[in-house]
Scaffold this motif. Sequence first.
Motif, PDB file in Angstrom:
ATOM      1  N   GLU A   1      -4.980  -2.143  14.557  1.00 30.71           N
ATOM      2  CA  GLU A   1      -6.054  -1.833  13.767  1.00 30.71           C
ATOM      3  C   GLU A   1      -6.649  -2.906  12.957  1.00 30.71           C
ATOM      4  O   GLU A   1      -7.864  -3.313  13.203  1.00 30.71           O
TER       5      GLU A   1
ATOM      6  N   LEU B   1       1.140   5.396   0.194  1.00 33.10           N
ATOM      7  CA  LEU B   1       0.458   6.480   0.472  1.00 33.10           C
ATOM      8  C   LEU B   1       0.893   7.669  -0.402  1.00 33.10           C
ATOM      9  O   LEU B   1       0.164   8.889  -0.262  1.00 33.10           O
TER      10      LEU B   1
ATOM     11  N   GLY C   1      -3.397   4.282  -0.666  1.00 33.14           N
ATOM     12  CA  GLY C   1      -4.210   4.680   0.322  1.00 33.14           C
ATOM     13  C   GLY C   1      -3.642   4.049   1.438  1.00 33.14           C
ATOM     14  O   GLY C   1      -2.725   3.607   1.618  1.00 33.14           O
ATOM     15  N   TRP C   2      -4.418   4.208   2.682  1.00 34.21           N
ATOM     16  CA  TRP C   2      -4.447   3.889   3.729  1.00 34.21           C
ATOM     17  C   TRP C   2      -4.191   2.274   4.201  1.00 34.21           C
ATOM     18  O   TRP C   2      -4.882   1.592   3.657  1.00 34.21           O
TER      19      TRP C   2
ATOM     20  N   ALA D   1      -1.595  10.544  -1.722  1.00 27.79           N
ATOM     21  CA  ALA D   1      -2.063  11.267  -1.008  1.00 27.79           C
ATOM     22  C   ALA D   1      -1.078  12.594  -0.864  1.00 27.79           C
ATOM     23  O   ALA D   1      -1.682  13.725  -0.409  1.00 27.79           O
TER      24      ALA D   1
ATOM     25  N   CYS E   1       0.778  -1.269   0.011  1.00 30.46           N
ATOM     26  CA  CYS E   1      -0.075   0.035  -0.056  1.00 30.46           C
ATOM     27  C   CYS E   1       0.783   1.159   0.147  1.00 30.46           C
ATOM     28  O   CYS E   1       1.668   1.474   0.893  1.00 30.46           O
TER      29      CYS E   1
ATOM     30  N   VAL F   1      -1.028   0.135  12.533  1.00 37.10           N
ATOM     31  CA  VAL F   1      -1.757  -0.669  11.517  1.00 37.10           C
ATOM     32  C   VAL F   1      -2.123  -2.122  11.863  1.00 37.10           C
ATOM     33  O   VAL F   1      -3.161  -2.463  11.772  1.00 37.10           O
TER      34      VAL F   1
ATOM     35  N   GLU G   1      -6.823  -0.008   5.800  1.00 38.80           N
ATOM     36  CA  GLU G   1      -8.207   0.201   5.181  1.00 38.80           C
ATOM     37  C   GLU G   1      -8.107  -0.858   3.939  1.00 38.80           C
ATOM     38  O   GLU G   1      -8.757  -1.746   3.501  1.00 38.80           O
ATOM     39  N   ASN G   2      -7.147  -0.623   3.138  1.00 37.12           N
ATOM     40  CA  ASN G   2      -6.934  -1.369   1.893  1.00 37.12           C
ATOM     41  C   ASN G   2      -6.462  -3.083   2.242  1.00 37.12           C
ATOM     42  O   ASN G   2      -7.166  -3.756   1.585  1.00 37.12           O
TER      43      ASN G   2
END
Length: 283
Positions: free
Chosen positions: A129, A42, A92-93, A45, A40, A126, A96-97
């Motif tokens: 989460e 970032l 992306g984050w 962004a 992933c 991460v 989430e991905n």
Amino acid sequence: MKESERIVVGFDGSPEAVTAVQWATRQAELRSCALQLVHCSLWPAITHNMEPVPGVADSGLRHAAESIVAEGVACARQASESVEITKSLVYGWPAENLRKLAGGASMLVVGSRGIGGFMGLLVGSVSLELAATAACPVAVVRSTDHPDGPVVVGIDREGWEASLHYAASHASYAGTSLRIVHVRKRHEAHAEASDVGPLEILHSAVRTVRNTSPELELEDLLLTGTSVAGTLLSAAKDAQLIVVGTMGQGLVRGSIGSTAHAVLHHASCPVVVVRPPLEAREQ
């Protein structure tokens, strides 16, 4: 190959991620399933300029991200030449991905900390989460001094079936023994007139494994301690893997629970957090 016959692993190029990829690859090989390696990025962004610098070979942020993916695949190939590997570069984050991509997978694997983690933290944000929110079992991987040790699973008074099933399955694939541990807090032990309740829990778990995996070498321990996590960790000093369950509903609704949180931070081997099926959590 069924959708569930897939292990997803996150890779960001950190040493912890290398360990996670190689562990995940070995698990995929044992299970004869596919491995999906995910990086992933970032960068979009921060900037939309992902293209190479004119006249400079192998430059640009997109190329840098693709190089990390290639590095991850090379790490996986060091662990196994036969595992089917698919690769995904997403933007992306990471949490989430990875959570979305692991939908329907048999396991999501991450390193204990990523490149952006603080050195003082044993488990990164991460990883925490994902352990709290992913629908499938989440393995938070660190190296271990006991790769041939037993699989240790901690069971609570209720909601232990999913974590026990995962632990027994992992032990079968790994060709090792399973140690089932139930911990009573010390004040609870003094309050009880007998050990019937805790012993029934432990015996029920043992019967469950005997019925589903009769070939497994089993050990069951009923322990008493002031800290459930600390007592479990002491019983797992020689483990190759610790499995813990959680009834938590995610970050907003209680996270993963204090025991799983403490085990993730202090274990000296990989830890798998297993969430019961949604219908069981809603009862």
